[in-house]
Design a protein around this motif. Structure first.
Motif, short mmCIF file in Angstrom:
data_model
loop_
_atom_site.label_atom_id
_atom_site.label_comp_id
_atom_site.label_asym_id
_atom_site.label_seq_id
_atom_site.Cartn_x
_atom_site.Cartn_y
_atom_site.Cartn_z
N UNK A 288 0.83 -1.22 0.00
CA UNK A 288 0.00 0.00 0.00
C UNK A 288 0.86 1.26 0.00
N UNK A 289 1.86 1.26 -0.87
CA UNK A 289 2.76 2.41 -1.00
C UNK A 289 2.59 3.06 -2.38
N UNK A 290 1.37 2.97 -2.93
CA UNK A 290 1.11 3.54 -4.25
C UNK A 290 1.27 5.06 -4.29
N UNK A 291 1.19 5.70 -3.14
CA UNK A 291 1.35 7.16 -3.10
C UNK A 291 2.79 7.57 -2.84
N UNK A 292 3.67 6.60 -2.63
CA UNK A 292 5.10 6.90 -2.46
C UNK A 292 5.90 6.58 -3.71
N UNK A 293 5.46 5.55 -4.48
CA UNK A 293 6.18 5.11 -5.67
C UNK A 293 5.28 5.25 -6.90
N UNK A 294 5.91 5.37 -8.05
CA UNK A 294 5.17 5.41 -9.31
C UNK A 294 5.92 4.54 -10.33
N UNK A 295 5.18 4.13 -11.35
CA UNK A 295 5.77 3.40 -12.46
C UNK A 295 6.17 4.41 -13.53
N UNK A 296 7.46 4.59 -13.71
CA UNK A 296 7.97 5.53 -14.71
C UNK A 296 8.09 4.79 -16.04
N UNK A 297 7.16 5.06 -16.95
CA UNK A 297 7.12 4.40 -18.25
C UNK A 297 6.62 5.41 -19.27
N UNK A 298 7.46 6.38 -19.65
CA UNK A 298 7.02 7.48 -20.51
C UNK A 298 6.43 7.03 -21.83
N UNK A 299 6.97 5.97 -22.44
CA UNK A 299 6.47 5.50 -23.73
C UNK A 299 6.42 3.98 -23.71
N UNK A 300 5.25 3.41 -24.04
CA UNK A 300 5.12 1.97 -24.06
C UNK A 300 6.07 1.33 -25.08
N UNK A 301 6.32 2.04 -26.17
CA UNK A 301 7.05 1.44 -27.29
C UNK A 301 8.54 1.81 -27.32
N UNK A 302 8.91 2.93 -26.74
CA UNK A 302 10.28 3.42 -26.90
C UNK A 302 11.02 3.60 -25.58
N UNK A 303 10.51 3.03 -24.51
CA UNK A 303 11.21 3.10 -23.23
C UNK A 303 10.88 1.86 -22.42
N UNK A 304 11.71 1.58 -21.43
CA UNK A 304 11.48 0.46 -20.53
C UNK A 304 11.01 0.99 -19.18
N UNK A 305 10.09 0.28 -18.52
CA UNK A 305 9.55 0.78 -17.26
C UNK A 305 10.54 0.63 -16.11
N UNK A 306 10.35 1.47 -15.11
CA UNK A 306 11.09 1.34 -13.86
C UNK A 306 10.24 1.93 -12.75
N UNK A 307 10.41 1.43 -11.55
CA UNK A 307 9.66 1.91 -10.39
C UNK A 307 10.53 2.90 -9.64
N UNK A 308 10.02 4.13 -9.47
CA UNK A 308 10.80 5.18 -8.84
C UNK A 308 9.98 5.84 -7.74
N UNK A 309 10.66 6.59 -6.90
CA UNK A 309 9.96 7.35 -5.87
C UNK A 309 9.16 8.48 -6.50
N UNK A 310 7.99 8.71 -5.97
CA UNK A 310 7.12 9.77 -6.50
C UNK A 310 7.83 11.13 -6.44
N UNK A 311 8.64 11.35 -5.40
CA UNK A 311 9.32 12.64 -5.25
C UNK A 311 10.35 12.88 -6.34
N UNK A 312 10.76 11.82 -7.07
CA UNK A 312 11.77 11.97 -8.09
C UNK A 312 11.20 12.33 -9.45
N UNK A 313 9.86 12.37 -9.57
CA UNK A 313 9.24 12.74 -10.84
C UNK A 313 8.82 14.20 -10.76
N UNK A 314 8.31 14.70 -11.90
CA UNK A 314 7.91 16.10 -11.92
C UNK A 314 8.85 16.96 -12.71
N UNK A 315 9.87 16.38 -13.28
CA UNK A 315 10.78 17.12 -14.13
C UNK A 315 11.15 16.27 -15.33
N UNK A 316 11.79 16.82 -16.27
CA UNK A 316 12.13 16.10 -17.49
C UNK A 316 10.87 15.75 -18.25
N UNK A 317 10.80 14.51 -18.77
CA UNK A 317 9.64 14.11 -19.57
C UNK A 317 8.37 14.08 -18.73
#
Length: 337
Positions: A288-317
């Motif tokens: 039950x840590x869905x609000x702490x982590x997110x699945x970073x997968x900008x493009x289904x076809x041109x990137x590979x997914x990774x699980x990152x901390x929510x605080x680390x998103x919000x910039x770049x893509x």
């Protein structure tokens, strides 16, 4: 005269001059031995394992950086060992390197089996499960060394992998999908309480439905790529003599595209990576840590997914395309429960 692409004629294989000669493995592949260099028996099958090395290092780095469960750190170490063992096996075609390659696949699959079935279980159950899987791994090792039959290894790996995948699908559905978890969940809730408002409950259900949808997309991608690689490998084995003629007809470098076992390495490497990342994400959701982590997968076809901390998103893509567990960037500041 028909049109032909610029090409280089295939060199004559020099198996008898190979640095690692003679071949002692119980299985050989459709790529001709030592045609490119005397220092690598199968150059394409060797180099395609570098994808395992890259993704294994990437997974280990993410486990350390984002504090994923240690079982997945060990799984990525095993994944890296699979690629390294396969690199050594195809370079040398020696039986000891074949064992490193094939048995590391069994051990990593057993480890993922432990990660899947042990979650939320008592210490006694985890110990029994760990002991049972250890005995299974030892049995497969000894019996495979006795038989020296690759079909036994392939069947054992397929059965363990299928068991883990189907169990993970079941756990995912009954513990995360809102319409199922109230009745069928296998993991006790940690956050449900009378303090949750109806608005927050509906928001959490919307989030979890979005997570389930994206998880199934990841499963579909991973299985399609993995099974596609298996299909290419099967065709490579079945029609090897024909494919070799085609390679010589088109010459180098185009013939490299017809190396089916090389495609098997690339596609199963990606498919296996998808599965481990899916398991990491599933574990955080079960905690039950869905609000702490997110699945970073900008493009289904041109990137590979990774699980990152929510605080680390919000910039770049993510500033342009943010998918924070089903919520847009504007709703990022909703109240967490």
């Amino acid at each position: 005269m028909g049109f032909t692409l610029p090409h280089i004629k295939y060199p004559t294989p020099r198996a008898d001059e190979g640095y690692w000669h003679p071949v002692t493995s119980t299985i050989n592949w459709c790529e001709e031995d030592y045609y490119f260099t005397i220092y690598s028996a199968e150059i394409v099958n060797t180099l395609t394992n570098l994808l395992f090395v890259y993704l294994g290092i990437k997974g280990i780095r993410n486990c350390l950086k984002y504090d994923h469960d240690s079982v997945f750190l060990v799984a990525f170490v095993g994944y890296l060992l699979v690629g390294s063992g396969s690199f050594a096996f195809h370079s040398t075609l020696k039986y000891p390197m074949q064992l490193v390659d094939e048995l590391s696949m069994i051990y990593t699959a057993c480890l993922m089996c432990y990660a899947t079935f042990s979650f939320s279980k008592s210490q006694v159950v985890r110990q029994l499960l760990g002991g049972g899987l250890l005995c299974l791994a030892v049995f497969i090792t000894l019996y495979y060394h006795y038989l020296q039959d690759p079909v036994f290894h392939q069947n054992a790996f397929a059965i363990i992998t299928a068991t883990v995948v189907f169990r993970s699908m079941y756990v995912m559905e009954v513990n995360i999908r809102p319409s199922l978890r109230a009745k069928w969940r296998t993991v006790p809730s940690k956050k449900e309480s009378g303090d949750v408002t109806e608005e927050e409950r509906l928001a959490n259900e919307q989030r979890d439905r979005a997570i389930i949808k994206e998880m199934w997309i990841m499963v579909a991608f991973g299985l399609t790529i993995f099974l596609g690689g298996f299909g290419i490998w099967a065709l490579d084995n079945e029609y090897c003599s024909i494919i070799r003629r085609w390679r010589h007809a088109v010459g180098l470098p185009w013939g490299i595209l017809l190396e089916g076992h090389g495609w098997w390495h690339i596609m199963t490497g990606i498919g296996s990576y998808y599965y481990i990342v899916w398991a990491v994400w599933l574990r955080h959701c079960l905690n039950e840590r869905q609000d702490e982590y997110v699945l970073n997968w900008p493009s289904y076809y041109f990137s590979l997914p990774e699980v990152v901390l929510r605080d680390d998103v919000g910039k770049g893509s993510w500033s342009r395309k943010a998918r924070l567990n089903g919520y847009s960037k504007l709703s990022e500041d909703r109240k967490s429960v």
